[in-house]
Design an enzyme around this catalytic site. Structure first.
Site, mmCIF file in Angstrom:
data_model
loop_
_atom_site.group_PDB
_atom_site.id
_atom_site.type_symbol
_atom_site.label_atom_id
_atom_site.label_comp_id
_atom_site.label_asym_id
_atom_site.label_seq_id
_atom_site.Cartn_x
_atom_site.Cartn_y
_atom_site.Cartn_z
ATOM 1 N N GLU A 1 17.489 -32.852 64.809
ATOM 2 C CA GLU A 1 17.259 -32.383 63.439
ATOM 3 C C GLU A 1 16.994 -30.878 63.413
ATOM 4 O O GLU A 1 17.447 -30.173 62.501
ATOM 5 C CB GLU A 1 16.081 -33.141 62.832
ATOM 6 C CG GLU A 1 16.391 -34.605 62.565
ATOM 7 C CD GLU A 1 15.178 -35.410 62.145
ATOM 8 O OE1 GLU A 1 15.366 -36.535 61.644
ATOM 9 O OE2 GLU A 1 14.039 -34.923 62.326
ATOM 10 N N ASP B 1 16.006 -32.465 58.805
ATOM 11 C CA ASP B 1 15.998 -33.826 58.277
ATOM 12 C C ASP B 1 16.561 -33.855 56.860
ATOM 13 O O ASP B 1 17.335 -34.742 56.499
ATOM 14 C CB ASP B 1 14.563 -34.357 58.299
ATOM 15 C CG ASP B 1 14.440 -35.737 57.691
ATOM 16 O OD1 ASP B 1 15.091 -36.671 58.178
ATOM 17 O OD2 ASP B 1 13.686 -35.889 56.706
ATOM 18 N N GLU C 1 12.746 -28.897 62.423
ATOM 19 C CA GLU C 1 12.948 -30.346 62.325
ATOM 20 C C GLU C 1 12.758 -30.812 60.883
ATOM 21 O O GLU C 1 13.543 -31.620 60.363
ATOM 22 C CB GLU C 1 11.961 -31.060 63.246
ATOM 23 C CG GLU C 1 11.956 -32.568 63.104
ATOM 24 C CD GLU C 1 10.599 -33.169 63.412
ATOM 25 O OE1 GLU C 1 10.351 -34.300 62.961
ATOM 26 O OE2 GLU C 1 9.793 -32.514 64.101
ATOM 27 N N ASP D 1 13.991 -35.394 67.143
ATOM 28 C CA ASP D 1 13.434 -34.196 66.509
ATOM 29 C C ASP D 1 14.271 -32.962 66.834
ATOM 30 O O ASP D 1 14.526 -32.114 65.967
ATOM 31 C CB ASP D 1 11.997 -33.967 66.979
ATOM 32 C CG ASP D 1 11.030 -35.019 66.453
ATOM 33 O OD1 ASP D 1 11.415 -35.787 65.551
ATOM 34 O OD2 ASP D 1 9.887 -35.067 66.964
#
Length: 226
Positions: free
Chosen positions: A121, A49, A45, A118
């Site tokens: 990502e 991002d 995650e 989450d």
């Protein structure tokens, strides 16, 4: 390691076939079920991002060659924020594939915005680690396509817009107060009031504090004609 038929179909749906199936499985594994022998998706995650941010920044620059940094920043934030990631996750059915511990399953984890965002990502990072930047970029652009081309020229979220409205009039930032919380733990409802120093106020309810704050801010902006 082989993928289940369900995960093979999921890979086909997003347009990417994993060389290392374990990366996909890790991307879909929540920390509530991780163990010494089973990794969760938190590290992926973190990476995803950053990959998403780079792809979105480049896409926005390519889409509008004349936009200033001040115009691009809110559009970027609208495309990478957790709510948008969760919306994309819902559109491809990530919730049904998440590997969750019993407590998260009982509390409705498959529908939670934070868990979905989450996992989205983490999925991006899994593609990046497995196939490189170009493959991750291709998946992101496919999944975000309409969102990128339709992002508003002024894409500020309501809370930001309301704060800037207040600041422009030399007032302090808006004040947000939780009026009530109701419903079960897995499906709470929050009622939030936003109030300006000058007395104007609005209330809204939603399934998270952040959503309720945004909804209240939007309602107050509409009342103000802003």
């Amino acid at each position: 390691m082989k993928l289940s038929s369900e995960l093979r179909q999921f890979s086909a749906d997003i347009g990417y076939e994993f060389k290392d199936p374990g990366l996909l499985i890790t991307a879909l594994t929540h920390s509530s079920i991780s163990s010494a022998t089973r990794s969760d998706n938190e590290r992926l995650e973190f990476l995803g991002d950053r990959v998403l941010g780079l792809v979105m920044a480049q896409a926005l620059l390519d889409l509008d060659g004349k936009a200033t940094e001040g115009q691009l920043a809110p559009r970027f934030n609208a495309l990478v924020r957790k709510e948008t990631c969760a919306d994309v996750a819902r559109s491809i059915g990530i919730g049904n594939l998440l590997k969750l511990g019993r407590s998260e399953m009982i509390s409705g984890g498959r529908r939670k915005e934070a868990l979905l965002g989450d996992a989205m990502e983490a999925l991006i990072a899994a593609v990046y680690r497995d196939g490189g930047f170009a493959e991750a970029q291709a998946v992101i652009l496919r999944l975000w396509n309409k969102r990128i081309t339709s992002v508003k020229a002024d894409a500020r979220d309501p809370k930001t817009a309301l704060q800037e409205w207040a600041q422009a009039r030399k007032g302090p930032p808006p004040n947000y107060v939780e009026l009530s919380r109701s419903g079960p733990d897995h499906a709470p409802q929050f009622e939030i009031e936003v109030r300006l120093h000058s007395g104007e106020a609005a209330q809204a309810k939603a399934g998270s504090k952040r959503q309720a704050e945004q909804a209240a801010a939007k309602l107050l902006l509409e009342r103000l004609g802003a």
